[in-house]
Write a protein that holds these residues in place. Structure first.
Motif, short mmCIF file in Angstrom:
data_model
loop_
_atom_site.label_atom_id
_atom_site.label_comp_id
_atom_site.label_asym_id
_atom_site.label_seq_id
_atom_site.Cartn_x
_atom_site.Cartn_y
_atom_site.Cartn_z
N GLU A 77 0.86 -1.18 0.00
CA GLU A 77 0.00 0.00 0.00
C GLU A 77 0.90 1.24 0.00
O GLU A 77 1.97 1.24 0.61
CB GLU A 77 -0.92 -0.02 1.22
N PRO A 78 0.44 2.32 -0.67
CA PRO A 78 1.32 3.49 -0.78
C PRO A 78 1.55 4.20 0.55
O PRO A 78 0.64 4.30 1.36
CB PRO A 78 0.58 4.40 -1.76
N SER A 79 2.78 4.69 0.72
CA SER A 79 3.08 5.46 1.92
C SER A 79 3.17 6.95 1.58
O SER A 79 2.69 7.79 2.32
CB SER A 79 4.40 5.01 2.53
N TYR A 80 3.81 7.25 0.45
CA TYR A 80 3.87 8.68 0.10
C TYR A 80 4.10 8.86 -1.39
O TYR A 80 4.48 7.93 -2.11
CB TYR A 80 4.93 9.40 0.93
N LEU A 81 3.85 10.10 -1.81
CA LEU A 81 4.12 10.52 -3.19
C LEU A 81 5.18 11.61 -3.14
O LEU A 81 5.19 12.41 -2.21
CB LEU A 81 2.87 11.12 -3.85
N LEU A 82 6.03 11.61 -4.12
CA LEU A 82 7.03 12.68 -4.20
C LEU A 82 7.15 13.03 -5.67
O LEU A 82 7.56 12.19 -6.48
CB LEU A 82 8.36 12.18 -3.62
N TYR A 83 6.76 14.26 -6.00
CA TYR A 83 6.74 14.65 -7.40
C TYR A 83 8.12 15.04 -7.89
O TYR A 83 8.89 15.66 -7.17
CB TYR A 83 5.75 15.81 -7.60
N THR A 84 8.42 14.65 -9.11
CA THR A 84 9.70 14.99 -9.68
C THR A 84 9.54 15.35 -11.15
O THR A 84 8.53 15.01 -11.77
CB THR A 84 10.71 13.84 -9.47
N SER A 85 10.54 16.03 -11.68
CA SER A 85 10.43 16.52 -13.05
C SER A 85 10.79 15.44 -14.06
O SER A 85 11.66 14.61 -13.80
CB SER A 85 11.39 17.68 -13.26
N GLY A 86 10.13 15.51 -15.17
CA GLY A 86 10.45 14.60 -16.27
C GLY A 86 10.59 15.39 -17.55
O GLY A 86 10.92 16.58 -17.51
N THR A 87 10.30 14.73 -18.66
CA THR A 87 10.50 15.43 -19.94
C THR A 87 9.29 16.26 -20.34
O THR A 87 9.39 17.08 -21.23
CB THR A 87 10.78 14.42 -21.06
N THR A 88 8.14 16.06 -19.70
CA THR A 88 7.00 16.91 -20.03
C THR A 88 6.85 17.94 -18.92
O THR A 88 7.52 17.87 -17.91
CB THR A 88 5.70 16.09 -20.10
N GLY A 89 5.93 18.88 -19.14
CA GLY A 89 5.72 19.90 -18.13
C GLY A 89 5.02 19.37 -16.89
O GLY A 89 4.97 20.01 -15.86
N LYS A 90 4.45 18.16 -17.00
CA LYS A 90 3.66 17.63 -15.87
C LYS A 90 4.55 16.78 -14.96
O LYS A 90 5.12 15.78 -15.41
CB LYS A 90 2.53 16.76 -16.45
N PRO A 91 4.69 17.18 -13.70
CA PRO A 91 5.57 16.39 -12.82
C PRO A 91 5.02 14.98 -12.57
O PRO A 91 3.82 14.74 -12.67
CB PRO A 91 5.59 17.19 -11.52
#
Ligand code: AMP
Length: 637
Positions: free
Chosen positions: A240-254
Motif C-alpha cells: 500500500e502506498p506510503s507517500y508521493l514525491l513529485y519529480t520533473s520529467g520530460t514533459t511539463g507535468k511532474p
C-alpha cells in the motif's frame, strides 16, 4: 537482526541479485511486521513487482513507537534553524507525543487511510511530525519543496487531490522572511481540486498572514486540543502506498513517484546501517530539505527507523558563519553527514579555518549526492575534513542510493569521479542506446536496471501505471528500467555518471525539467517561442539558460521582456528555477520536422561543438545563437 556484520560487499551484493528472495527475506527482519510477509517477491506482472506481499507494517511505528522500549529518552530529532536562531530537540518519547497529536489533528480534519495530504513546509520539525502522522494513520503524504512557487504547487495539488494541505506562514532565507501562505492561496485558486482545509503552522514570522474563514485552521489551537492523544497505527499491507514525491520529467507535468510501505521500510533499515554506517544511538546530519528525496529518506525515515538521532537544518551553510555546520557536528557528535557537492563548493569559497575551529573527531563519513561530484571539490573537502567522502548516485525514483560504496558493511577503495559500485538489489548494465546491447567496459552508454527493482524504489507513478511503464520501461526492446543517465562502467564495475539523456537538468542538486521552464517563459505575453537548456556552472553544476523569440508586435525592449521572463519563472515555479541568462534571438535552431535542437543550443552555450547538424532546417538560426552568445545575454541573474 539481519546478518551483515563481517560480510564483505561482494557476497552481500551477489546474494542480493542472485537470490533476491533469500536476501530480502533476511533484510526484512530489520523492521517490525504486524503480520509477516507471505511472499517475498511477486513478479507476476512485470515491470511491476510487489515486495513482502501479505506482510503488514507501518512506517511511523518502525520510526517512532518501536524505539520507545529501548531509547525513549534518546534524542530522535534535532531541528536547528540558523534563520530564526531556534534549536528544538525531541527525544523519541517527545517525538511520539508530537506525532500522535498531529495524527489526531489530521483525523479531526477528516483525514483517514488512503487520503492524500500535501505538506508545504520549511525544514522544520512540524514537517517531520506531519509526515510521520500521515504514515501513522495510513494517509499518503506528498511533500512539496518550499522553494516551489504557486503553479508548481497547483500542479501537484491537482494530481494528488489532497484532503488537506499543511503549510507554514513563512520560511526564511538569508534572514529574509518568505511568506508561504500567499503562494498557497494562489495555488489553491489555480487548482481545480483544492482541498477543503488548510492547516496552518504559524511561526509568527508573517504577522500579515490572512486566513480564509472555514477553510484555514491553525495547528497550534488544534494541537492544544489533541495533546496527549494516542492514535493507533494503521497496519498497511506492504504494497500500500506510503507517500508521493513529485519529480520533473520530460514533459511539463511532474511525475508522482509512488512509494510503497514495507519495501521502503526495509530499504531504509538496511541502507541506514550498511551504506550510511549509522547504528542505533548515533547521529546523522543530512543538510537536505525534507522536500527532496534525500530529506524523506535520510532526514526522516532512514535515521528514525534505524533508532538514530536525525539533525534537521533550516538555513544556509554560511550563516551566521561558514562554520555553522561543523559547529553542529561538534555539538551533537555527528557520525555521518550527508550533503551535496554544491554546498561543498559554496564552503570551498570560504576560509577553511572555519572548519578547523571545530572538533570533528566523531565525524566518520561525509556522503554527497544529487549531482556529479567533481574532483577538486571531493579532494578539497576530503583533505580539509580528513574523513572519507562517499559519493552516491540515486534518483527520486530509487529513494535510496543505487550506486555507492558501503562503509557500513565494507569500505572499498573509492575512485575519483565515480560513486562506486551497485547497491544491493540493483542489477545494473550500461547499454548502447540504439542496439540495447551491453557496451564494453570503458564505453559510454545508458545506465539501465534489470527488473525487479529492489525494495524502496518507486512502485508506480501515482494513478498512472501507463506513464510508469512508458517513462521508464519502454526505451529498449528488453524490459529494462532506463535511468535516463549516461554512464561508463570500468572493468571493476565502478560506474561513472555522465549526465542525463533527457531534458532534465540539475541545478545545485535540484532536478528541474527544461520543459516546465519553457512553458513558464512562453507564458510571457511577448514571447513567441522559447528553448531552455542546462548550461555548465562552476558553482551550481548547471543553470537554466533561455533562448527566446518574440512576437512581432511585442513592443517592449528585449531587456524588459527578458527580465519579465525571469519573473514569470520565479512566480510560477520558484526561484530555484530562475533562468541565469536570457537571450532574445530572431530564430531558434530546429530540425526540418520542427523539433528544437536543444543539444546543439546547449553545446554552443558551453562553447562546445554543436554536434550533428544534418537535420538542421535553417543554418541562419544557428548563426543567430552564436552571435547572441558573443553579444551577451539580454538579462543575467
Ligand atoms: P533527483 O531525482 O533529483 O535525485 O535527480 C536524479 C539525477 O541526479 C540523476 O538521474 C543524475 O542525473 C543526478 N545524480 C544524482 N546523484 C548523482 C551522483 N552522485 N553523481 C552524478 N549524478 C547524480
Amino acid at each position: 537482526m539481519a546478518r551483515d556484520a563481517g560480510m564483505d560487499y561482494e557476497s552481500f551484493y551477489r546474494q542480493s541479485v542472485e537470490q533476491p528472495e533469500v536476501f530480502w527475506a533476511e533484510q526484512a527482519r530489520r523492521i517490525h511486521w504486524d503480520t509477516p510477509p507471505k511472499q517475498i517477491l511477486d513478479q507476476s506482472r512485470p515491470p511491476f513487482r510487489r515486495w513482502f506481499v501479505g506482510g503488514t507494517t507501518n512506517l511511523c511505528h518502525n520510526a517512532v513507537d518501536r524505539h520507545l522500549a529501548a531509547r525513549a529518552e534518546q534524542l530522535a530529532l534535532v531541528a536547528v534553524s540558523s534563520e530564526t536562531g531556534i534549536t528544538r530537540e525531541f527525544t523519541y518519547r517527545e517525538l511520539h507525543r508530537e506525532v500522535n497529536a498531529f495524527a489526531a489533528v489530521l483525523q479531526s480534519l477528516g483525514v483517514g487511510k488512503g487520503d492524500r495530504v500535501v505538506v508545504y513546509l520549511p525544514n522544520i520539525a512540524e514537517a517531520v511530525f506531519a509526515m510521520l502522522a500521515c504514515t501513522r494513520i495510513g494517509a499518503i503524504h506528498s511533500v512539496v519543496f518550499g522553494g516551489f512557487a504557486a503553479h508548481n504547487l497547483a500542479l501537484r495539488i491537482d494530481d494528488a487531490q489532497p484532503k488537506l494541505l499543511v503549510c507554514a506562514d513563512a520560511g526564511m532565507r538569508a534572514g529574509k522572511v518568505i511568506p508561504y501562505k500567499p503562494l498557497v492561496d494562489a495555488a489553491l485558486n489555480e487548482a481545480s481540486a483544492p482541498p477543503p482545509h488548510v492547516l496552518l503552522v504559524d511561526r509568527g514570522l508573517d504577522p500579515q498572514m490572512n486566513r480564509v474563514p472555514g477553510r484555514d485552521v491553525d495547528y497550534a489551537g488544534l494541537r492544544a486540543r489533541h495533546e496527549g492523544a494516542e492514535v493507533p497505527v494503521a497496519w498497511l499491507e506492504s504494497n500500500e502506498p506510503s507517500y508521493l514525491l513529485y519529480t520533473s520529467g520530460t514533459t511539463g507535468k511532474p511525475k508522482g513517484v509512488q512509494r510503497d510501505t514495507g519495501g521502503y521500510a526495509v530499504a531504509m533499515a538496511m541502507s541506514i546501517r550498511c551504506i550510511f554506517d549509522i547504528a542505533p544511538g548515533q547521529v546523522m546530519f543530512s543538510t537536505s530539505d525534507v522536500g527532496w528525496a534525500v530529506g524523506h529518506s535520510y532526514n526522516v525515515y532512514g535515521p528514525l527507523i534505524g533508532g538514530a538521532t536525525s539533525l534537521l537544518y533550516e538555513g544556509l551553510p554560511t550563516r551566521p558563519d561558514p562554520g555553522v555546520w561543523w559547529g553542529l557536528c561538534e555539538k551533537y557528535g555527528v557520525h555521518s553527514m550527508f550533503s551535496s557537492p554544491t554546498a561543498v563548493r559554496v564552503l570551498k569559497k570560504q576560509d577553511a579555518g572555519w572548519l578547523h575551529k571545530h572538533d570533528l573527531s566523531k565525524l566518520r563519513w561525509l556522503f554527497l549526492a544529487g549531482e556529479p561530484l567533481d574532483e577538486p571539490t571531493a579532494q578539497w573537502i576530503n583533505a580539509e575534513l580528513g574523513v572519507p567522502v562517499v559519493d552516491n548516485y540515486w534518483q527520486t525514483e530509487t529513494g535510496w542510493p543505487a550506486i555507492t560504496l558501503m562503509p557500513g558493511l565494507e569500505m572499498k577503495p573509492a575512485r575519483l569521479g565515480s560513486p562506486g559500485l551497485p547497491a544491493p538489489g540493483y542489477k545494473m548494465k550500461v547499454i548502447d542506446e540504439n542496439t540495447g546491447r551491453e557496451v564494453p567496459a570503458g564505453s559510454k552508454g545508458v545506465l539501465v536496471l534489470e527488473p525487479p527493482l529492489p525494495p524502496g524504489c518507486l512502485s508506480t507513478i501515482w494513478r498512472d501505471d501507463d506513464r510508469y511503464v512508458h517513462s521508464y520501461f519502454s526505451h529498449f526492446r528488453e524490459l529494462l528500467y532506463s535511468s535516463l543517465d549516461w554512464a561508463i562502467r570500468d572493468a571493476d564495475g565502478y560506474t561513472f555518471i555522465l549526465g542525463r539523456t533527457d531534458d532534465v537538468i540539475n541545478v545545485s542538486g535540484h532536478r528541474l525539467g527544461t520543459r516546465e521552464i519553457e512553458e513558464s517563459v512562453a507564458g510571457h505575453p511577448a514571447v513567441a517561442e522559447a528553448a531552455v537548456v542546462g548550461v555548465k556552472d562552476e558553482l551550481k553544476g548547471q543553470v537554466p539558460v533561455v533562448f527566446a523569440t518574440l512576437k512581432q508586435a511585442a513592443g517592449a525592449g528585449a531587456a524588459d521582456v527578458a527580465r519579465g521572463m525571469q519573473q514569470c519563472v520565479v512566480e510560477q515555479l520558484g526561484s530555484v528555477a530562475k533562468p541565469a541568462r536570457v537571450y532574445v534571438v530572431g530564430a531558434l535552431p530546429k530540425t526540418r520536422s520542427g523539433k528544437l535542437l536543444r543539444r546543439s543550443l546547449q553545446a554552443l552555450a558551453e562553447q562546445r561543438d554543436p554536434g550533428d547538424l544534418s537535420t538542421l532546417d535553417d543554418p541562419a538560426a544557428l548563426e543567430e545563437i552564436r552571435k547572441a552568445l558573443e553579444r551577451g545575454p539580454d538579462q543575467e541573474n
